[in-house]
Motif scaffolding. Structure first.
Motif, PDB file in Angstrom:
ATOM      1  N   LEU A  49     -10.231  12.781 -19.866  1.00 24.78           N
ATOM      2  CA  LEU A  49      -8.976  12.915 -19.120  1.00 24.78           C
ATOM      3  C   LEU A  49      -9.241  13.288 -17.668  1.00 24.78           C
ATOM      4  N   LEU A  50     -10.214  14.152 -17.419  1.00 25.94           N
ATOM      5  CA  LEU A  50     -10.525  14.568 -16.051  1.00 25.94           C
ATOM      6  C   LEU A  50     -10.986  13.381 -15.210  1.00 25.94           C
ATOM      7  N   ILE A  51     -11.877  12.556 -15.762  1.00 26.33           N
ATOM      8  CA  ILE A  51     -12.359  11.382 -15.029  1.00 26.33           C
ATOM      9  C   ILE A  51     -11.204  10.434 -14.712  1.00 26.33           C
ATOM     10  N   ALA A  52     -10.327  10.230 -15.701  1.00 22.25           N
ATOM     11  CA  ALA A  52      -9.179   9.353 -15.478  1.00 22.25           C
ATOM     12  C   ALA A  52      -8.257   9.920 -14.401  1.00 22.25           C
ATOM     13  N   LEU A  53      -8.063  11.248 -14.409  1.00 27.21           N
ATOM     14  CA  LEU A  53      -7.171  11.870 -13.427  1.00 27.21           C
ATOM     15  C   LEU A  53      -7.771  11.878 -12.023  1.00 27.21           C
ATOM     16  N   VAL A  54      -9.082  11.879 -11.923  1.00 24.62           N
ATOM     17  CA  VAL A  54      -9.719  11.785 -10.607  1.00 24.62           C
ATOM     18  C   VAL A  54      -9.309  10.479  -9.922  1.00 24.62           C
ATOM     19  N   PHE A  55      -9.404   9.370 -10.654  1.00 26.60           N
ATOM     20  CA  PHE A  55      -8.977   8.083 -10.103  1.00 26.60           C
ATOM     21  C   PHE A  55      -7.460   8.048  -9.911  1.00 26.60           C
ATOM     22  N   HIS A  56      -6.739   8.630 -10.852  1.00 27.63           N
ATOM     23  CA  HIS A  56      -5.271   8.679 -10.796  1.00 27.63           C
ATOM     24  C   HIS A  56      -4.814   9.363  -9.510  1.00 27.63           C
ATOM     25  N   GLN A  57      -5.368  10.529  -9.212  1.00 31.64           N
ATOM     26  CA  GLN A  57      -4.972  11.288  -8.026  1.00 31.64           C
ATOM     27  C   GLN A  57      -5.414  10.603  -6.739  1.00 31.64           C
ATOM     28  N   PHE A  58      -6.596   9.985  -6.765  1.00 31.36           N
ATOM     29  CA  PHE A  58      -7.059   9.284  -5.571  1.00 31.36           C
ATOM     30  C   PHE A  58      -6.139   8.112  -5.233  1.00 31.36           C
ATOM     31  N   PHE A  59      -5.800   7.312  -6.226  1.00 31.36           N
ATOM     32  CA  PHE A  59      -4.932   6.150  -5.991  1.00 31.36           C
ATOM     33  C   PHE A  59      -3.537   6.581  -5.547  1.00 31.36           C
ATOM     34  N   GLU A  60      -3.001   7.620  -6.176  1.00 29.83           N
ATOM     35  CA  GLU A  60      -1.682   8.120  -5.765  1.00 29.83           C
ATOM     36  C   GLU A  60      -1.737   8.660  -4.342  1.00 29.83           C
ATOM     37  N   GLY A  61      -2.840   9.313  -3.992  1.00 30.99           N
ATOM     38  CA  GLY A  61      -2.992   9.824  -2.631  1.00 30.99           C
ATOM     39  C   GLY A  61      -3.009   8.706  -1.609  1.00 30.99           C
ATOM     40  N   VAL A  62      -3.725   7.618  -1.901  1.00 25.54           N
ATOM     41  CA  VAL A  62      -3.740   6.450  -1.010  1.00 25.54           C
ATOM     42  C   VAL A  62      -2.330   5.891  -0.844  1.00 25.54           C
ATOM     43  N   ALA A  63      -1.600   5.799  -1.974  1.00 27.16           N
ATOM     44  CA  ALA A  63      -0.225   5.279  -1.929  1.00 27.16           C
ATOM     45  C   ALA A  63       0.658   6.132  -1.021  1.00 27.16           C
ATOM     46  N   LEU A  64       0.555   7.443  -1.150  1.00 29.90           N
ATOM     47  CA  LEU A  64       1.380   8.334  -0.338  1.00 29.90           C
ATOM     48  C   LEU A  64       0.924   8.347   1.116  1.00 29.90           C
ATOM     49  N   GLY A  65      -0.386   8.380   1.345  1.00 29.62           N
ATOM     50  CA  GLY A  65      -0.901   8.436   2.710  1.00 29.62           C
ATOM     51  C   GLY A  65      -0.500   7.238   3.549  1.00 29.62           C
ATOM     52  N   THR A  66      -0.543   6.035   2.957  1.00 31.07           N
ATOM     53  CA  THR A  66      -0.154   4.837   3.710  1.00 31.07           C
ATOM     54  C   THR A  66       1.338   4.854   4.029  1.00 31.07           C
ATOM     55  N   ARG A  67       2.148   5.437   3.160  1.00 30.09           N
ATOM     56  CA  ARG A  67       3.589   5.530   3.425  1.00 30.09           C
ATOM     57  C   ARG A  67       3.887   6.584   4.496  1.00 30.09           C
ATOM     58  N   ILE A  68       3.123   7.648   4.531  1.00 28.84           N
ATOM     59  CA  ILE A  68       3.284   8.646   5.599  1.00 28.84           C
ATOM     60  C   ILE A  68       2.973   8.013   6.960  1.00 28.84           C
ATOM     61  N   ASN A  69       1.991   7.118   6.995  1.00 33.23           N
ATOM     62  CA  ASN A  69       1.683   6.407   8.247  1.00 33.23           C
ATOM     63  C   ASN A  69       2.888   5.607   8.739  1.00 33.23           C
ATOM     64  N   ASP A  70       3.628   4.998   7.818  1.00 33.27           N
ATOM     65  CA  ASP A  70       4.780   4.165   8.188  1.00 33.27           C
ATOM     66  C   ASP A  70       5.934   4.958   8.787  1.00 33.27           C
ATOM     67  N   MET A  71       5.902   6.285   8.641  1.00 31.72           N
ATOM     68  CA  MET A  71       6.979   7.103   9.197  1.00 31.72           C
ATOM     69  C   MET A  71       6.887   7.208  10.721  1.00 31.72           C
ATOM     70  N   ASN A  72       5.720   6.827  11.295  1.00 33.62           N
ATOM     71  CA  ASN A  72       5.530   6.847  12.752  1.00 33.62           C
ATOM     72  C   ASN A  72       5.851   8.203  13.362  1.00 33.62           C
ATOM     73  N   ILE A  73       5.299   9.244  12.750  1.00 36.33           N
ATOM     74  CA  ILE A  73       5.517  10.604  13.241  1.00 36.33           C
ATOM     75  C   ILE A  73       4.478  10.927  14.312  1.00 36.33           C
ATOM     76  N   LYS A  74       4.938  11.467  15.434  1.00 30.80           N
ATOM     77  CA  LYS A  74       4.019  11.877  16.484  1.00 30.80           C
ATOM     78  C   LYS A  74       3.423  13.238  16.128  1.00 30.80           C
ATOM     79  N   GLY A  75       2.144  13.368  16.362  1.00 31.78           N
ATOM     80  CA  GLY A  75       1.476  14.629  16.056  1.00 31.78           C
ATOM     81  C   GLY A  75       0.969  14.668  14.617  1.00 31.78           C
ATOM     82  N   TRP A  76       0.216  15.718  14.331  1.00 24.31           N
ATOM     83  CA  TRP A  76      -0.446  15.845  13.029  1.00 24.31           C
ATOM     84  C   TRP A  76       0.269  16.806  12.085  1.00 24.31           C
ATOM     85  N   LYS A  77       1.144  17.656  12.600  1.00 28.52           N
ATOM     86  CA  LYS A  77       1.661  18.764  11.810  1.00 28.52           C
ATOM     87  C   LYS A  77       2.400  18.297  10.548  1.00 28.52           C
TER      88      LYS A  77
END
Length: 373
Positions: free
Chosen positions: A248-276
């Motif tokens: 389960l841990l190995i599966a969740l490692v990939f699960h969390q990585f893929f979900e993180g990529v999905a969320l990170g690319t959508r945060i980029n689309d928000m076009n927010i200035k700055g890093w905060k």
């Protein structure tokens, strides 16, 4: 005693025995599973592994997008575009493969109270409720932005009108003191052109704000659905038996990585200035599963995953999360970014092909992980 009477008595006895055995089986199935060999160091280590994997997944696309400017068609643009559509597939598969089936199974558990077992579609009902709620929330937010935009436009129009009147008054005054009759007219025409350009700018800015509002709301909603699911995932991991824990841990490692990529690319689309703000959204995703793990570790001695309350809470949260992700994936990600996006429709065939293949790969890999997690 007659033969038929004897048969009836035997049938009643056998029925009673069967009912007693069935009751015993249900009690055994719903009894607490005591882990006598709870490996605390392994569970704590898993918490930090999940933390690091989640951070790598969500911040990789954010950092790639913000470290320096890049041109459309560059290698970094291709990688981020592929990551974005890969993430769309991940979100869809998370809802269809990881959340809805789990919710359906939990709502069908014999450990639930009798009232919950009288209706077999509670998972679909809660999924539908969350979708309706998100539509109302999105509509209310965008309507509020439109009201604010209309108010600003009215204020700008009033200011422009005052400036025009002042300009006209000054032109009339100057016309009495000069013999150059064409000069005031030229100045008045120039002023009028500037005012019209201002109105066009306000209108364009309003449309841009509305588009950005949909992106912001959609991404915040997406994170809400992922966060709700992450808490459940963490508690489940912390209370999984030793035989299944590593798988389960190995599966969740990939699960969390893929979900993180999905969320990170959508945060980029928000076009927010700055890093905060992007950093805060990334950190919120990173800590949710470890928090769930910490909760699971803290209550492992008394926690019964087979209890009615635990199963019901997990079923409801999974159903609501599935509704959130499905609404977001189909409305915000697929419909608006593909079907209704003129830029995507006019893109070269190769770019479209790569985008669709990336999305299908994300969905396929996440669906495959459903075998273990």
């Amino acid at each position: 005693m007659s033969y038929w009477r004897l048969c009836l008595i035997l049938s009643a006895i056998l029925a009673g025995v069967s009912a007693q055995e069935a009751t015993t089986d249900v009690q055994d199935e719903c009894a607490a599973e005591i882990n006598h060999d709870y490996n605390m160091s392994l569970r704590v280590g898993a918490l930090f592994i999940i933390f690091g994997t989640s951070a790598l997944g969500v911040f990789t696309p954010i950092v790639m997008h913000r470290i320096s400017p890049y041109d459309k068609g560059s290698s970094r643009d291709w990688m981020l575009t592929m990551g974005k559509f890969f993430g769309t597939g991940v979100i869809l598969a998370t809802a269809f493969v990881h959340m809805l089936p789990e919710a359906l199974a939990n709502f069908g558990s014999p450990c639930l109270d009798a009232g919950w077992q009288t209706y077999g579609a509670f998972a679909g009902v809660f999924c539908m409720i969350s979708s309706f709620a998100l539509q109302l929330l999105e509509l209310a937010a965008v309507s509020n932005i439109e009201r604010i935009r209309a108010k600003k436009a009215a204020e700008n129009m009033s200011l422009d009108l005052e400036k025009t009147q002042q300009s006209s008054a000054s032109l009339e005054t100057s016309s009495t003191d000069t013999t150059a009759g064409n000069s005031p007219i030229e100045q008045q025409q120039t002023t009028t052109v500037c005012v019209d350009h201002g109105h066009d700018h306000v209108h364009s800015a309003g449309l841009f704000e509305e588009e950005e509002a949909f992106k912001h709301i959609g991404t915040l909603i997406l994170e809400l659905g992922i966060v709700m699911h992450s808490i459940i995932v963490g508690i489940t991991l912390a209370n999984t038996g030793n035989d299944e824990f590593i798988t389960l841990l190995i599966a969740l490692v990939f699960h969390q990585f893929f979900e993180g990529v999905a969320l990170g690319t959508r945060i980029n689309d928000m076009n927010i200035k700055g890093w905060k703000r992007p950093a805060l959204m990334g950190v919120l995703f990173i800590i949710m599963t470890p928090i769930g793990c910490a909760i699971g570790i803290g209550i492992h001695a008394s926690f019964n995953p087979n209890s009615s309350s635990s199963i019901l809470a997990s079923a409801i949260l999974d159903s609501l999360s599935a509704g959130i992700l499905l609404y977001n994936a189909y409305i915000s990600l697929m419909s608006q970014e593909i079907n209704q996006n003129a830029e995507f429709r006019q893109a070269p065939f190769l770019r479209k092909f790569v985008c669709f293949i990336s999305m299908y790969c994300g969905a396929g890999l996440m669906a495959l992980l459903g075998k273990w997690a």
